[in-house]
Design a protein around this motif. Structure first.
Motif, PDB file in Angstrom:
ATOM      1  N   MET A 173       0.839  -1.197   0.000  1.00  0.00           N
ATOM      2  CA  MET A 173       0.000   0.000   0.000  1.00  0.00           C
ATOM      3  C   MET A 173       0.874   1.248   0.000  1.00  0.00           C
ATOM      4  SD  MET A 173      -2.947  -0.951   2.818  1.00  0.00           S
ATOM      5  CE  MET A 173      -3.874   0.575   2.516  1.00  0.00           C
ATOM      6  N   VAL A 174       0.507   2.256  -0.796  1.00  0.00           N
ATOM      7  CA  VAL A 174       1.175   3.554  -0.746  1.00  0.00           C
ATOM      8  C   VAL A 174       0.177   4.680  -0.507  1.00  0.00           C
ATOM      9  CG1 VAL A 174       3.149   2.912  -2.171  1.00  0.00           C
ATOM     10  CG2 VAL A 174       1.077   3.757  -3.273  1.00  0.00           C
ATOM     11  N   HIS A 175      -1.092   4.364  -0.418  1.00  0.00           N
ATOM     12  CA  HIS A 175      -2.139   5.324  -0.089  1.00  0.00           C
ATOM     13  C   HIS A 175      -2.936   4.778   1.087  1.00  0.00           C
ATOM     14  CE1 HIS A 175      -1.592   7.753  -3.760  1.00  0.00           C
ATOM     15  NE2 HIS A 175      -1.368   6.601  -4.350  1.00  0.00           N
ATOM     16  N   ASN A 176      -3.046   5.584   2.137  1.00  0.00           N
ATOM     17  CA  ASN A 176      -3.777   5.193   3.343  1.00  0.00           C
ATOM     18  C   ASN A 176      -3.171   3.987   4.044  1.00  0.00           C
ATOM     19  OD1 ASN A 176      -5.949   7.003   4.017  1.00  0.00           O
ATOM     20  ND2 ASN A 176      -6.945   6.406   2.110  1.00  0.00           N
ATOM     21  N   GLU A 177      -1.894   3.710   3.762  1.00  0.00           N
ATOM     22  CA  GLU A 177      -1.220   2.629   4.480  1.00  0.00           C
ATOM     23  C   GLU A 177      -1.084   2.973   5.961  1.00  0.00           C
ATOM     24  OE1 GLU A 177       2.088   5.451   3.562  1.00  0.00           O
ATOM     25  OE2 GLU A 177       0.262   4.777   2.575  1.00  0.00           O
ATOM     26  N   ASP A 178      -0.968   4.286   6.266  1.00  0.00           N
ATOM     27  CA  ASP A 178      -0.885   4.700   7.661  1.00  0.00           C
ATOM     28  C   ASP A 178      -2.214   4.492   8.379  1.00  0.00           C
ATOM     29  OD1 ASP A 178      -1.954   6.682   6.011  1.00  0.00           O
ATOM     30  OD2 ASP A 178      -1.228   8.329   7.242  1.00  0.00           O
TER      31      ASP A 178
END
Length: 306
Positions: A173-178
């Motif tokens: 994931m690079v979007h919303n992985e946090d």
């Protein structure tokens, strides 16, 4: 063993990395190490990191063995020696008292992690006009399903063993992985405490990952799957708040009134009360979406930076 290990993923950051490192070196609390994980930069980032490390032995330069911000953060955490991991992105800045305040927070054994308020800026941190808010109690999954109060990885610190138990961030994931990681952290029982102080200056960038709104929504869908495994699902009000956030993002990155207005109207239909509360944010977003084509770009970015 240092008290804090600062995990700093870097990619093509030559324009901002020196200022970010300077904000770390300006910390009043000095017992820290910084692990700067270069993700294959092709500009001067790695040279700037090496120069900084040569002048400050607390700074270490690592190469990401994988690819992407999640791999970089996971690798930095694996190499860290500190008791507490504090994450920072290569274009954000910390207030000089951030680590001092965090050190006091982590003196309480029940504190697994902590986050504060954020000031949003475009050119100079002293020009920040928009601030985030924090909840009155420890972070919960329902809080994360609306408008994530942590907002950015630059605003989270946690004990090293708590990060290890979480399994780290998902590398796919690079979007919303946090968001996905925070949901898993809280779902596993981590107690993340809010601090009602500005600790981070967040650099607003239309070209950042968050500018890709469709990819953000896809990443959120994955995060919601994680929430469902802990028995939580977003309510209409949560979706309305999230759509308001996306509408503001669309306004900031210059997507024009059509995209922003569609997002805003969708959120308004789902839960009018939640979308419009607080009125300055909900009503302002709705009005801005309708008026976006008439607003100068600098004014639009200032009004909708958060």
């Amino acid at each position: 063993m240092p008290r804090f290990s600062i995990i700093l993923p870097c990619y093509q950051a030559e324009a901002t990395i020196a200022q970010t490192l300077a904000s770390l070196q300006a910390q009043k609390f000095s017992d820290w190490e910084a692990l700067c994980v270069d993700d294959g930069s092709r500009d001067a980032t790695r040279d700037l990191l090496r120069y900084a490390a040569a002048g400050d032995r607390r700074i270490r330069v690592l190469r990401n063995p994988g690819k992407g911000p999640s791999d970089a953060r996971n690798h930095g955490a694996a190499e860290a020696a500190g008791e507490v991991l504090a994450f920072c992105d290569a274009d954000d800045l910390w207030t000089a008292d951030k680590l001092t305040i965090l050190d006091r927070a982590f003196a309480a054994p029940e504190c697994d992690g902590a986050f504060g308020r954020i000031a949003f800026f475009e050119h100079r941190p002293e020009d920040s006009m928009t601030l985030s808010s924090v909840p009155q109690s420890a972070l919960t999954i329902p809080m994360l399903l609306g408008e994530n109060p942590v907002c950015t990885m630059s605003n989270i610190a946690l004990r090293r063993e708590v990060f290890a138990r979480s399994g780290g961030l998902r590398r796919d994931m690079v979007h919303n992985e946090d968001l996905d990681w925070l949901i898993r952290l809280v779902g596993q029982g981590a107690r993340l405490q809010p601090i009602d102080r500005v600790l981070v200056h967040y650099r607003v960038s239309p070209s950042g990952l968050s500018a890709d709104l469709e990819a953000m929504r896809a990443g959120r869908a994955v995060a919601l799957e994680s929430a469902a495994r802990f028995g939580f699902a977003p309510q209409p009000g949560d979706e309305a708040v999230h759509l308001r956030y996306l509408a503001r993002r669309a306004l900031r990155v210059g997507m024009g009134g059509t995209a922003a207005l569609g997002l805003a109207l969708h959120g308004l239909r789902l839960a009018p009360g939640r979308f419009l509360t607080p009125l300055h944010r909900g009503g302002g977003t709705l009005a801005g979406a309708a008026l976006a084509p008439l607003l100068p770009a600098p004014l639009r970015r200032t009004l909708f930076s958060r």
